[in-house]
Enzyme design. Structure first.
Site, PDB file in Angstrom:
ATOM      1  N   LYS A 276      31.198  45.246  39.479  1.00  0.00           N
ATOM      2  CA  LYS A 276      29.219  46.611  39.075  1.00  0.00           C
ATOM      3  C   LYS A 276      28.485  45.951  38.414  1.00  0.00           C
ATOM      4  O   LYS A 276      28.377  44.500  37.990  1.00  0.00           O
ATOM      5  CB  LYS A 276      29.518  47.551  38.086  1.00  0.00           C
ATOM      6  CG  LYS A 276      29.900  47.510  37.265  1.00  0.00           C
ATOM      7  CD  LYS A 276      29.359  46.384  36.025  1.00  0.00           C
ATOM      8  CE  LYS A 276      29.621  46.498  34.307  1.00  0.00           C
ATOM      9  NZ  LYS A 276      28.479  45.863  33.385  1.00  0.00           N
TER      10      LYS A 276
ATOM     11  N   ASP B 119      32.969  51.915  31.162  1.00  0.00           N
ATOM     12  CA  ASP B 119      32.740  51.349  32.710  1.00  0.00           C
ATOM     13  C   ASP B 119      34.054  51.743  32.957  1.00  0.00           C
ATOM     14  O   ASP B 119      33.283  51.805  34.355  1.00  0.00           O
ATOM     15  CB  ASP B 119      33.033  49.423  32.121  1.00  0.00           C
ATOM     16  CG  ASP B 119      31.215  49.413  32.548  1.00  0.00           C
ATOM     17  OD1 ASP B 119      30.063  50.163  31.295  1.00  0.00           O
ATOM     18  OD2 ASP B 119      31.762  47.935  31.779  1.00  0.00           O
TER      19      ASP B 119
END
Length: 309
Positions: A17, A145
């Site tokens: 990401k 995350d």
């Protein structure tokens, strides 16, 4: 989430990401920071294969340097598999084989992607039948995350970053990421940010107790407008990463002089992400940076979260 598959080996791919926006709140009474992030999953992938075993074991290879990746219970993917087994009463183990394509300790969530992939793969392999909500709850216990690596796409994260709301992102955004051989510790970067804020308290804006993603970021994502996103993109951790790694300032300057719309440290760094106007511009930028001796990779987003292949 799934019934047991008719195979003894499951392949899952999960994305890294980029934080296209990252605002860090002040320290709370428990010593934590609330954050507000706009995440985008990008086409730098972790591939994981889960195979039935009596024990919990792991092997790791990759197109990036994996020398610092632990091969025991410190590994987040192993922890994810053990957590799923404990929560569902599964009595066996699993061998995890990981091929990494996300820089290690680079601020792009590679370890979190491994954990997400392990949850999805073991759920499929063992037939434990957890819902997406259940897997996300387990993921949040492993790291902030991990839920986003399960979700993928584009999303706003609040709290520790794991309270997710999907965000509309139209079209495709092209990025060039420049990796670094020496990782940065996320706790060290946060500590450096606290020091920086304390030293410059009289000169910087008040620190938000409740951070939020700026509306201009969401508008740019909805419009698929890379130029507008470049204007509003921000990462509060960048100043701390640059204090710990001053050399990254030169990388940022070189990328922006070579045609990037904007450059920013990804997450806690030290990976640097450059937003390009389009795919052709990104390829040109990758070639220029590679010619200068940088490890540069062209990726795009948004892409899906962890999925069985």
């Amino acid at each position: 989430m799934s019934e047991a598959l008719t195979t003894d080996r499951v392949h899952v791919r999960a994305p890294g990401k980029i934080n296209v926006f990252f605002e860090v709140g002040d320290l709370d009474d428990h010593g934590y920071h609330e954050v507000a992030s706009a995440y985008q999953a990008v086409s730098a992938y972790e591939d994981l294969w889960a195979e039935a075993s009596d024990l919990f074991t792991i092997s790791v290879t990759g197109t990036v340097d994996v020398s610092g990746v632990p091969l025991d219970d410190r590994n987040l993917a192993v922890r994810a598999a053990r957590l799923l087994a404990a929560e569902t009463g599964y009595g066996g183990g699993v061998h995890l084989e990981i091929r990494k394509g996300v820089p290690v300790a680079g601020g792009m969530g590679g370890g979190s992607a491994d954990a997400a992939a392990a949850l999805v793969a073991c759920d499929a392999l063992w037939g434990t039948g957890l819902s997406s909500t259940d897997l996300h709850a387990l993921g949040s216990r492993l790291g902030a995350d991990v839920p986003f690596a399960l979700l993928g796409g584009t999303a706003v994260g609040t709290g520790r970053g794991d309270e997710l709301s999907p965000a509309l992102a139209r079209g495709r955004f092209d990025w060039v990421i420049v990796t670094s051989g020496d990782g940065l510790s996320t706790p060290a970067v946060y500590s450096e940010l606290d020091r920086h804020r304390a030293e410059h308290a009289a000169d910087i804006a008040p620190i938000p107790r409740r951070p939020a993603v700026e509306p201009a970021v969401l508008q740019a994502l909805r419009a698929g407008d890379a130029t507008a996103l470049a204007v509003s993109a921000r990462n509060d951790l960048q100043v701390a990463a640059l204090r710990l790694r001053p050399d990254l300032a030169g990388v940022l300057e070189r990328g922006e002089r070579s045609g990037a719309l904007v450059g920013m440290v990804s997450g806690s760094g030290p990976t640097v992400a450059f937003l390009a106007e389009d795919e052709e511009s990104a390829i040109d930028l990758q070639v220029l940076l590679s010619a200068d001796g940088f490890e540069a990779l062209h990726v795009h987003g948004p892409v899906p979260g962890a999925r069985v292949r």
